[in-house]
Design a protein around this motif. Sequence first.
Motif, PDB file in Angstrom:
ATOM      1  N   SER A  27       2.115 -33.935  20.430  1.00 56.57           N
ATOM      2  CA  SER A  27       3.119 -34.979  21.008  1.00 56.57           C
ATOM      3  C   SER A  27       4.302 -35.530  19.896  1.00 56.57           C
ATOM      4  O   SER A  27       5.244 -35.449  20.191  1.00 56.57           O
ATOM      5  N   ALA A 145       3.157 -27.144  24.973  1.00 57.67           N
ATOM      6  CA  ALA A 145       2.422 -27.456  26.162  1.00 57.67           C
ATOM      7  C   ALA A 145       1.420 -26.482  26.495  1.00 57.67           C
ATOM      8  O   ALA A 145       0.157 -26.899  26.707  1.00 57.67           O
ATOM      9  N   THR A 146       1.462 -25.346  25.960  1.00 60.57           N
ATOM     10  CA  THR A 146       0.347 -24.127  25.982  1.00 60.57           C
ATOM     11  C   THR A 146      -0.944 -24.601  24.931  1.00 60.57           C
ATOM     12  O   THR A 146      -1.968 -24.389  25.617  1.00 60.57           O
ATOM     13  N   VAL A 148      -1.770 -27.633  24.020  1.00 57.85           N
ATOM     14  CA  VAL A 148      -2.345 -29.005  24.833  1.00 57.85           C
ATOM     15  C   VAL A 148      -3.234 -28.458  26.140  1.00 57.85           C
ATOM     16  O   VAL A 148      -4.455 -28.649  25.784  1.00 57.85           O
ATOM     17  N   ALA A 149      -2.669 -27.770  26.761  1.00 55.11           N
ATOM     18  CA  ALA A 149      -3.258 -27.213  28.020  1.00 55.11           C
ATOM     19  C   ALA A 149      -4.455 -26.373  27.880  1.00 55.11           C
ATOM     20  O   ALA A 149      -5.716 -26.590  28.465  1.00 55.11           O
ATOM     21  N   ARG A 157      -5.895 -30.897  33.146  1.00 59.09           N
ATOM     22  CA  ARG A 157      -4.698 -30.659  32.322  1.00 59.09           C
ATOM     23  C   ARG A 157      -3.326 -31.273  32.655  1.00 59.09           C
ATOM     24  O   ARG A 157      -2.638 -31.445  31.642  1.00 59.09           O
ATOM     25  N   THR A 161      -1.371 -32.694  29.525  1.00 60.62           N
ATOM     26  CA  THR A 161      -0.105 -32.010  29.264  1.00 60.62           C
ATOM     27  C   THR A 161       1.167 -33.228  29.589  1.00 60.62           C
ATOM     28  O   THR A 161       2.274 -33.074  29.103  1.00 60.62           O
ATOM     29  N   ILE A 164       2.770 -34.547  26.575  1.00 58.79           N
ATOM     30  CA  ILE A 164       3.836 -33.542  25.999  1.00 58.79           C
ATOM     31  C   ILE A 164       5.113 -33.941  26.939  1.00 58.79           C
ATOM     32  O   ILE A 164       6.337 -33.849  26.429  1.00 58.79           O
ATOM     33  N   ALA A 479       4.591 -29.114  32.958  1.00 57.61           N
ATOM     34  CA  ALA A 479       3.934 -28.129  32.004  1.00 57.61           C
ATOM     35  C   ALA A 479       2.594 -27.622  32.431  1.00 57.61           C
ATOM     36  O   ALA A 479       2.275 -26.550  32.396  1.00 57.61           O
ATOM     37  N   ALA A 480       1.868 -28.397  33.174  1.00 52.75           N
ATOM     38  CA  ALA A 480       0.620 -27.789  33.690  1.00 52.75           C
ATOM     39  C   ALA A 480       0.779 -26.909  34.500  1.00 52.75           C
ATOM     40  O   ALA A 480      -0.145 -25.784  34.845  1.00 52.75           O
TER      41      ALA A 480
END
Length: 556
Positions: A27, A145-146, A148-149, A157, A161, A164, A479-480
């Motif tokens: 982040s 995003a990817t 963190v998810a 999730r 996310t 982010i 994002a999720a």
Amino acid sequence: MATTYDDGQPKRSVTGQNEKLVIAASSLGTVFEWYDFYLYGLLATYISAQFFSGVNETTGFIFALAAFAAGFAVRPFGAIVFGRIGDMVGRKNTFLVTMGIMGLSTFAVGVLPNYASIGVAAPVILLVLRLAQGLALGGEYGGAATYVAEHAPEGKRGLYTSWIQTTATFGLFAALLVVIGFRFALGEEAFAAWGWRLPFLISIFLLGVSMWIRLQLNESPVFQKMKDEGTTSKAPLTEAFGKWGNLRWVIIALLGAVMGQAVVWYAGQFYALFFLEKTLRVDGATANILIAIALALATPFFVFFGWLSDKIGRKPIILGGCALAAMTYFPLFGALTNAANPALAAAQASAPVTIVAYKPECSFQFDPVGKNKFDTSSCDVAKTYMAKTGVSYDNVEAAAGTPAVVRIGSVSLTAPDAATLAGPDKKAAIAAYQAQLQAGLVDAGYPAKADTAKINKVAVVAILWALAMLVTMVYGPIAAMLVELFPSRIRYTSMSLPYHIGNGWFGGFLPTTAFAMVAATGNIYYGLWYPVVVAAATVVIGLLFLPETFKRNIDD
């Protein structure tokens, strides 16, 4: 607690590094990238004066916004280039590269000579730097995003996310604070002359901090597993966009979610700021402070709506925010006028302005080459001046051969027929008419700028907060949802493209498009039709085609 999915595969949890480090490092690095990217938007008025001084004021500002939008235009191409690398090489190393490009490009804007020094080369180089920033950001967001998810535990999730998702607003907020700080420390005159460069220059230090933070991270466990098993994609572009089974979800994600999310985001934050400064004539420092307060109050709700989407789903929150935006933008921006510039609102109600002119003689008040002075017809003479004032007006068709008339309440002022004049006589006639218009507007109560003492600051912050709340609804869960729509082997590529087409094109071009619509019609609210129509279209498409994703397994 179950440790496997229904198909017998083990459930993933954060391993190998602390989950707080994953969120914080991802982040914070992304915050700095957004800070770099949005400085340009906040300083568009100064950049217009420094780099587009070779054209008239209205065209210069639209050009400055267009260069701002250029960074958004190339974001999908950055998504394709860096998304492919991220799916083939890894998430971590890819966003280290994008960060370096962003930081160096931002620093370069701070040392770039202006139009007065190197002429047309200045805006050309500026445009190249904005394109580099756009390419970098196109590769950054999908990776963060990817990443963190793919670390997030099941059922969290949206929450993970959403941090982010706060980075874009935190980056804007940080840029606002830096700009406000330098404006107050240096004074408006010094800031306009050279101080505007300082926020760009300090980005070199932020780049160093960001790179160090990101270097502390390990690779995503999902990508590392694919790499160890040899199952990473060898042709992510072909798999993502060359096969209808995946391409249809890219299109649905764009039109049924991201398109609306993008216009709500940029209307609620950037267009609201530009509207305060350029249309309502609130001084820049005050406008920045008011929107910074509203953003600070709204930002926690990104996390709230991300958490809520883990409970009730992504789709109802995103589409609900789009629907509310489509229904409330006109009343909210009307209320913003009343609160921020009550004198302007009162004048518009008591003495509305109308231009009565033969339409074929009226030019669109935008000159891409800086050569047209809009002085060849009476309509152009009238509209050129009105465009500079920012006063809203209606258009009424007149008969051919009839000179343009500006009606300010009950007062009618006939414009000189510029086609019959030349040289000093034309210049004197236009100057005299502009003086008449100015006096007429003053007599009708139209203010040259908003009176800071009469701004209802509480109401302005409340309205800006309401606009920002709509942003948190649409942006918190997005994002999720995008991560969950696509398989892990092509996830970076697949989610990045619709996100950046939506935010780069539909969202990034919103300020430019909206102000051009205002310039074309004279109605200060006409530009709102753009986000309203796009958001409404997203609601319809999303309800029909967008699936709910919040319970999906993303390890496959």
